[in-house]
Design a protein around this motif. Structure first.
Motif, PDB file in Angstrom:
ATOM      1  N   ALA A 112       0.821  -1.218   0.000  1.00 18.30           N
ATOM      2  CA  ALA A 112       0.000   0.000   0.000  1.00 18.30           C
ATOM      3  C   ALA A 112       0.852   1.264   0.000  1.00 18.30           C
ATOM      4  N   GLU A 113       1.979   1.254   0.689  1.00 19.32           N
ATOM      5  CA  GLU A 113       2.780   2.477   0.823  1.00 19.32           C
ATOM      6  C   GLU A 113       3.399   2.914  -0.504  1.00 19.32           C
ATOM      7  N   ILE A 114       3.534   1.992  -1.456  1.00 19.26           N
ATOM      8  CA  ILE A 114       4.089   2.349  -2.762  1.00 19.26           C
ATOM      9  C   ILE A 114       3.107   3.224  -3.528  1.00 19.26           C
ATOM     10  N   ALA A 115       1.830   2.887  -3.464  1.00 20.35           N
ATOM     11  CA  ALA A 115       0.818   3.619  -4.235  1.00 20.35           C
ATOM     12  C   ALA A 115       0.655   5.054  -3.770  1.00 20.35           C
ATOM     13  N   THR A 116       0.991   5.350  -2.510  1.00 22.06           N
ATOM     14  CA  THR A 116       0.809   6.719  -2.012  1.00 22.06           C
ATOM     15  C   THR A 116       2.083   7.545  -2.066  1.00 22.06           C
ATOM     16  N   SER A 117       3.210   6.925  -2.462  1.00 26.01           N
ATOM     17  CA  SER A 117       4.464   7.661  -2.371  1.00 26.01           C
ATOM     18  C   SER A 117       5.264   7.719  -3.665  1.00 26.01           C
ATOM     19  N   ILE A 118       4.927   6.890  -4.647  1.00 25.85           N
ATOM     20  CA  ILE A 118       5.756   6.767  -5.841  1.00 25.85           C
ATOM     21  C   ILE A 118       4.890   6.834  -7.097  1.00 25.85           C
ATOM     22  N   SER A 119       5.329   7.578  -8.076  1.00 29.03           N
ATOM     23  CA  SER A 119       4.613   7.660  -9.350  1.00 29.03           C
ATOM     24  C   SER A 119       4.504   6.282  -9.979  1.00 29.03           C
TER      25      SER A 119
END
Length: 550
Positions: free
Chosen positions: A217-224
């Motif tokens: 989940a943290e990838i979707a909110t922090s990385i294009s």
């Protein structure tokens, strides 16, 4: 004090500071302990405030906005019950790595037991928010408001993003302070750990290998997602997403290999590619999360983890990198994996298994009412690429996921592992604020009963959202769990509700479908109407929830 300085209420510093931090939207309800904050909203030229009907929705709106935009909204609510009403949405945002500022009023610093909007200590809100936020602060001096806001903002957006709580005691908020001509509120995200040396080890481990990317989940909110797509194509790596990020990596991409959710649902393509891969590169899916158990169960290769935090356990992981994920990924994009089409058969076979479930959905359930899967299939025919679909928790969601979320090129916003009902409708508002314009909400009657007051909010701001209520007069998933484990059900069936009438009363047009034969025409009409519409669909509570992979 210089000639340019003026006296203001300390609470009046909050909105100007949020403006300088780049906050575009706030949500909440005014109250007696935050009057100075709301008063300054009148003077803001860049912040739009969304007046909700219940504080619980304010935090869900901000959660959805944070997930989709990667930037925080500010929730502004009063002390005591206003603050505690936000707790569910804040906890859910914490699990989804969604940035958010939760600014609450508070009782006076020297208040005694049972003061208005308080309990026995003025610091009780810190205790409540401590384990569901990245940080919680009580401002104890009026002049500290700007620095605490900046610190909170920086914490919210640094590393694994998440909510930060800041409480403003009423005596602090109404105190007068000097306002410099130029208010200093500049964001400065934390610098994260990074070592270029470890990339050599990763390169040795994955070069030329069959690699699967697993996105937490943290990838979707922090990385294009452009960077993720580029890396996946360079590595020639199938991509599996944690359910909170479904649609972040496009479902129509040839490397899309489905989703993974908790212990009980996983796309069949995901199972197949994990079994075949040499390396599972877990990005942001923390050891200890329930989905990680699925990885250990199905993966027959090595696991490498890269994330912002360590997680728990992970004894079977070959390599762990914690720190600046973006820098590590920028290095990884120069590496090539196995360039053969090793994954094609696995993805195709899994997709056919999945499609077979969709094709076998009937029009009616055992009681003769509309099958929730059939309703989802008809809705799917009218959803455009690039749309946002928000859902709730329950039987309706499992069928929506099967027919829509995992198949169409859309962003699918699901409550997440915290799993609260009443998410779908306010989440759609957050999606609207983040820039989506084709928005569909699919929600059960139990979930809508927990947030239906926000129909009035949608009407007030004329948000073009199509809302489909799967109305089966039950908590359907719980009903079937009770029947499965105990052979009987209790307190899981509801008194019938006419949501079409309620919707009209709250200012949103409504339609109704009670038979499968009329469903297509009703749904077509809903999509042809400009502005918000609610469709009340009578579905069959005897239809069980569905899982795809196990």
């Amino acid at each position: 004090m210089s000639d340019e300085d003026i006296k203001v209420k300390a609470g009046g510093l909050i909105i100007p500071c949020l403006e300088k931090l780049g906050i575009k939207y706030t949500s909440g309800i005014p109250g007696s302990h935050i009057l100075t904050i709301y008063n300054s909203l009148n003077d803001s030229k860049s912040i739009k405030h969304i007046l909700v009907r219940h504080e619980a929705s304010a935090s869900v709106i901000a959660d959805a906005y944070g997930r989709l935009s990667g930037t925080p909204m500010a929730v502004i609510v009063t002390a005591g019950p206003g603050a505690t009403n936000t707790v569910t949405g804040v906890a859910q945002a914490y699990g989804a790595a969604s940035p958010m500022l939760v600014i609450t009023g508070n009782v006076p610093l020297k208040s005694g037991p049972s003061t208005f909007h308080g309990v026995d200590t003025p610091y009780f809100l810190e205790s409540i928010f401590r384990d569901i936020t990245k940080a919680t602060f009580t401002v104890d001096k009026p002049e500290n408001i700007p620095s605490v806001l900046v610190n909170g903002y920086n914490i919210s957006i640094s590393g694994r993003k998440g909510p930060v709580h800041i409480s403003i005691p009423i005596d602090v908020g109404i105190a007068e302070v000097e306002l410099p001509h130029e208010l200093s509120c500049q964001a400065s995200p934390e610098e994260l750990a990074y070592s270029k040396l470890v990339i050599k080890d990763i390169s040795k481990s994955i070069s030329g290998k069959k690699i699967v990317l697993l996105l937490g989940a943290e990838i979707a909110t922090s990385i294009s997602n452009d960077l993720i797509i580029e890396i996946a194509e360079r590595l020639n790596s199938p991509v599996i997403v944690q359910i909170e990020g479904l649609g972040y990596f496009p479902q129509g991409h040839e490397l899309y290999a489905g989703y993974i959710e908790k212990r009980w649902d996983i796309h069949p393509s995901a199972i197949r590619v994990m079994k075949e891969a040499d390396i599972v590169l877990a990005l942001g899916l923390r050891p200890g999360e329930e989905e990680y158990e699925q990885v250990e169960r199905y993966s027959e290769g090595e696991i490498i983890y890269i994330g912002y935090t360590r997680g728990m356990g992970g004894e079977n992981i070959k390599m762990i990198l914690v720190g600046d994920v973006i820098k590590y990924l920028e290095d990884i994009r120069s590496i090539e994996g196995d360039q053969s089409k090793w994954y094609v058969e696995s993805i195709d076979t899994g997709s056919k298994e999945y499609q077979n479930l969709v094709d076998n959905i009937g029009m009616r359930g055992p009681s003769g009412y509309i099958h929730p899967g059939y309703a989802s299939k008809i809705i799917s025919n009218y959803i455009k690429d690039g749309s946002l679909v928000t859902v709730d928790i329950g039987t309706h969601e499992t069928w929506a996921r099967l027919t829509i979320g995992a198949r169409l090129n859309i962003r699918y916003l699901y409550p997440g592992n915290y799993g609260s009902m009443g998410f779908g409708l306010p989440a759609a508002i957050g999606g609207y604020l983040s820039g989506y314009r084709n928005i569909i909400t699919i929600i059960g009657d139990g979930g809508l009963l927990m947030c239906m007051e926000e129909l009035s909010t949608i009407a007030q701001y004329n948000m073009d959202i199509k809302i489909f209520v799967f109305n089966d007069s039950s908590y359907g998933m719980i009903y079937h769990m009770q029947k499965k484990f105990f052979g009987r059900a209790v307190s899981s069936q509801l008194h019938p509700v006419d949501f079409a009438k309620i919707s009209e009363g709250l200012g949103v047009k409504s339609l109704r479908a009670s038979r499968p034969e009329e469903l297509d025409e009703v749904i077509s009409n809903a999509f042809s109407i400009d502005g918000p519409v609610l469709v009340d669909i009578y579905t069959d509570y005897k239809v069980k929830y569905v899982t795809s992979g196990q």
